[in-house]
Design an enzyme around this catalytic site. Structure first.
Site, short mmCIF file in Angstrom:
data_model
loop_
_atom_site.label_atom_id
_atom_site.label_comp_id
_atom_site.label_asym_id
_atom_site.label_seq_id
_atom_site.Cartn_x
_atom_site.Cartn_y
_atom_site.Cartn_z
N ASP A 146 -32.96 21.48 -6.17
CA ASP A 146 -34.17 21.56 -5.35
C ASP A 146 -34.75 22.98 -5.35
O ASP A 146 -34.01 23.95 -5.20
CB ASP A 146 -33.86 21.16 -3.91
CG ASP A 146 -33.37 19.72 -3.78
OD1 ASP A 146 -32.65 19.27 -4.69
OD2 ASP A 146 -33.70 19.08 -2.79
N HIS A 148 -38.13 23.42 -3.61
CA HIS A 148 -38.77 23.33 -2.29
C HIS A 148 -39.68 24.51 -1.97
O HIS A 148 -39.57 25.14 -0.92
CB HIS A 148 -37.71 23.18 -1.20
CG HIS A 148 -37.23 21.77 -1.03
ND1 HIS A 148 -38.07 20.72 -0.80
CD2 HIS A 148 -35.97 21.25 -1.06
CE1 HIS A 148 -37.36 19.59 -0.70
NE2 HIS A 148 -36.09 19.90 -0.86
N ASP A 178 -37.79 17.78 -6.36
CA ASP A 178 -38.06 18.41 -5.07
C ASP A 178 -38.62 19.82 -5.27
O ASP A 178 -37.98 20.82 -4.94
CB ASP A 178 -36.81 18.44 -4.18
CG ASP A 178 -36.62 17.13 -3.44
OD1 ASP A 178 -37.31 16.16 -3.77
OD2 ASP A 178 -35.77 17.08 -2.53
N ASN A 210 -37.29 12.91 -4.28
CA ASN A 210 -37.91 12.12 -3.22
C ASN A 210 -39.13 12.81 -2.62
O ASN A 210 -40.01 12.16 -2.04
CB ASN A 210 -36.89 11.82 -2.12
CG ASN A 210 -36.31 13.06 -1.49
OD1 ASN A 210 -35.73 13.90 -2.17
ND2 ASN A 210 -36.46 13.21 -0.18
N HIS A 211 -39.24 14.14 -2.75
CA HIS A 211 -40.41 14.84 -2.25
C HIS A 211 -41.59 14.77 -3.22
O HIS A 211 -42.68 15.26 -2.89
CB HIS A 211 -40.07 16.30 -1.95
CG HIS A 211 -39.34 16.47 -0.65
ND1 HIS A 211 -39.96 16.84 0.52
CD2 HIS A 211 -38.03 16.27 -0.34
CE1 HIS A 211 -39.07 16.89 1.50
NE2 HIS A 211 -37.90 16.56 1.00
N HIS A 269 -31.94 13.18 -9.56
CA HIS A 269 -32.14 13.90 -8.30
C HIS A 269 -31.18 13.42 -7.22
O HIS A 269 -30.47 14.22 -6.61
CB HIS A 269 -33.57 13.74 -7.81
CG HIS A 269 -33.81 14.43 -6.50
ND1 HIS A 269 -33.92 15.80 -6.41
CD2 HIS A 269 -33.91 13.96 -5.22
CE1 HIS A 269 -34.09 16.14 -5.14
NE2 HIS A 269 -34.09 15.05 -4.40
N HIS A 367 -30.54 17.13 -4.21
CA HIS A 367 -30.84 16.31 -3.03
C HIS A 367 -30.12 16.72 -1.75
O HIS A 367 -30.57 16.37 -0.68
CB HIS A 367 -30.54 14.85 -3.36
CG HIS A 367 -31.16 13.85 -2.44
ND1 HIS A 367 -32.43 14.00 -1.93
CD2 HIS A 367 -30.70 12.68 -1.92
CE1 HIS A 367 -32.72 12.96 -1.16
NE2 HIS A 367 -31.69 12.15 -1.14
#
Length: 569
Positions: A146, A148, A178, A210-211, A269, A367
């Site tokens: 990730d 982010h 992500d 998932n993002h 992910h 994740h």
């Protein structure tokens, strides 16, 4: 004696005369040119004009001079290769912005940046549509978890792993998803990563997390100013910001869901999906997912079973030790995730069945936040990689990690908490004392200045008008379903921070010397018991030996590194 000295002097003078004579002869020598002329005669068929009555192709020849380092065959092959040089003023602007964001704040707030994002989305979308849902990659390969929206940690990896650029760095680069939300530099991070994909489409691979779904990165009520949609609208206004958010999500809809390295390491992910029917492997199930998939929410053309496969890939987690005995189905190895909302977890049996059926050795996924950057679970067969050290309540000593896969060796590279960044500063940093309040506010909008300390929690298709540079006339129109529900119910799902377990709770990945910058790790005994599971016809041993973390490369100051040697069978 005098005669001997005189003879020696005469001999020395004769040698000097000989040397001077040879030097004069060398300067006056005329080198002859080689009689062979390296010339290429290129013969090809050319169709006659439409007015010609003769339909026979016309043979033409072209005489060209060849370079000394090229052969006829080499030149012929090189001319047939596609041109992969996608560099342009657009990519140059984004790369320069990434190198020094504080010097490009005006560009980041400009209409030019918005126009560049729209053009970049359009170009990358076309590349991703040609890729399968599972990318097959060869090592060496760097794997990142990730991001982010954390520009600071992404800069760390850029400065220490691909300092000369990805195109000049040996190996491939795999990002597990992500890229947006939580951090305040989502636009900058996603623009840079998509630029790298555009410049090196066969070296850089971006998977979906998932993002990278509208339900999550559009959840402004939950993530507030740290949501991707908020940052788009705050930067460019409601209309243009929403348009950039939607077009970026159209790129996300086309991201691959998984990758396989050396036909031995499965990368995703979240985790492995549940099988949906007999006769097809889980890899084949992922390959059958539509190349354009909304997932959360789905498009009208998406099949519910393959929506489930895609959702499992981006949402699932390894089962905890308690879940193994309470909620995991002993027959399938899958159970309900602690996240709730329809997400699943996978246990030891699911991991064993998947690796055995595919002939793989390891699963690498992201994740879940881990303060150590990398964690190991499921008898050291599942690696969790997390490449951001902020915004996940992991404390001020959290590290960002990645893994280098190099055939029979896995190497962990972590950013030490002692590593100092150059761009992101706290509001009370002494380096900001000379800046005006207006300048500080501008940097805060771009995420280059933060109000909170690292130890504090940070958590908790109708477009308006036309925009120059938008060219989607040839795109197929996909419609999001208004009746089908998303595979995950975000209203009931718990925040990730409330369910993340510490790295030394059942994962067997722990510190044993927290005082030094270069720390050491060990795999506890419970992770290696019963490890040789179904090892027949496997290329690699299932039991890695974890060596001490060491500083291996010169210039990797304050970089945490660990190495896992994998013995050959």
């Amino acid at each position: 004696m005098k005669l001997a000295e005189r003879d020696a002097q005469i001999s020395a003078l004769q040698q000097q005369v000989t040397q001077l004579t040879n030097q004069l002869a060398a300067r006056s020598t005329k080198y002859r040119h080689h009689p062979l002329d390296p010339t290429l005669i290129k013969i090809q068929d050319v169709q006659r004009g439409s007015n010609s009555t003769n339909s026979t192709p016309l043979l033409t020849h072209q005489r060209e001079r060849m370079g000394r380092s090229a052969s006829f065959a080499t030149r012929t092959i090189l001319e047939t290769l596609p041109n992969t040089d996608n560099s342009s003023p657009l990519t140059d602007r984004i790369i320069n912005m990434f190198k020094d964001p504080t010097a490009h704040m005006d560009y980041l707030n400009s209409q030019q940046f918005a126009k560049d994002l729209i053009k970049l989305n359009h170009k990358v979308k076309a590349i991703l549509e040609r890729e399968p849902r599972v990318a097959f990659i060869q090592s060496p390969c760097y794997i990142f978890g990730d991001i982010h929206g954390n520009l600071e940690d992404l800069h760390f990896f850029s400065d220490n792993i691909w300092r000369l650029g990805m195109s000049l760095t040996a190996g491939n680069f795999l990002f597990l998803g992500d890229y947006v939300d939580r951090g305040q530099s989502s636009l900058e991070c996603v623009a840079y990563l998509m630029t790298m994909k555009l410049l090196s489409p066969y070296k850089v691979f971006l998977l979906r997390g998932n993002h990278e779904t509208r339900d999550v990165n559009g959840w402004e009520e939950h993530y507030r100013e740290r949501s991707f949609i908020y940052q788009c609208r705050e930067r460019f206004g409601d209309d243009l910001g929403y348009r950039i958010w939607e077009q970026t999500n159209q790129v996300f809809d086309r991201l691959p869901l998984a990758a396989v390295i050396d036909q031995d390491i499965f990368c995703v992910h979240g985790g492995i999906p549940r099988p949906i029917g007999a006769g097809e492997t889980q890899i084949q199930d992922i390959l059958n997912v539509p190349k354009v998939a909304g997932i959360n929410p789905p498009y009208e053309h998406e099949d519910e079973l393959y929506q489930q496969v895609a959702s499992d890939c981006i949402w699932s987690d390894p089962a905890s030790e308690e879940q193994e005995t309470t909620s995991v189905d002993p027959d399938t190895g899958f159970g309900e995730s602690l996240r709730g909302g329809g997400a699943i977890c996978f246990g030891n049996k699911a991991v064993s069945n998947f690796l055995s059926s595919q002939g793989y050795s390891y699963i690498m996924r992201a994740h879940e936040a881990h303060a150590d950057g990398v964690a190991i679970s499921k008898n050291a067969r599942v690696f969790t990689v997390f490449s951001t050290s902020k915004d996940h309540n992991q404390g001020s000593q959290a590290m960002a990690g990645c893994i280098l896969v190099d055939f029979d060796k896995l190497q962990v590279i972590n950013r030490s908490p002692a590593y100092k960044n150059q761009y992101v500063h706290r509001r009370d940093s002494i380096s900001l004392k000379s800046l005006s309040d207006a300048e500080i506010h501008k940097r805060m909008r771009l995420g280059l200045v933060t109000n909170t300390s690292p130890a504090e929690s940070d958590e908790d298709e109708d477009f308006c008008g036309d925009f120059e540079g938008d060219s989607d006339e040839d795109d197929v129109c996909y419609r999001l379903s208004s009746t089908r529900r998303s595979s995950i119910d975000l209203a009931s799902i718990e925040t990730a921070d409330s369910i993340m377990q510490s790295c030394d709770n059942g994962f067997g990945f722990k510190h044993i010397d927290g005082s030094s910058n270069i720390e050491t790790i060990e795999v506890s005994s419970n992770t290696t018991s019963n490890f040789d599971i179904e090892s027949v016809n496997r290329r690699r041993s299932r039991k890695p030996r974890v060596a001490s973390i060491h500083e291996e490369m010169e210039g990797f100051n304050n970089v945490e590194m660990g190495e896992i040697e994998i013995s050959q069978q």
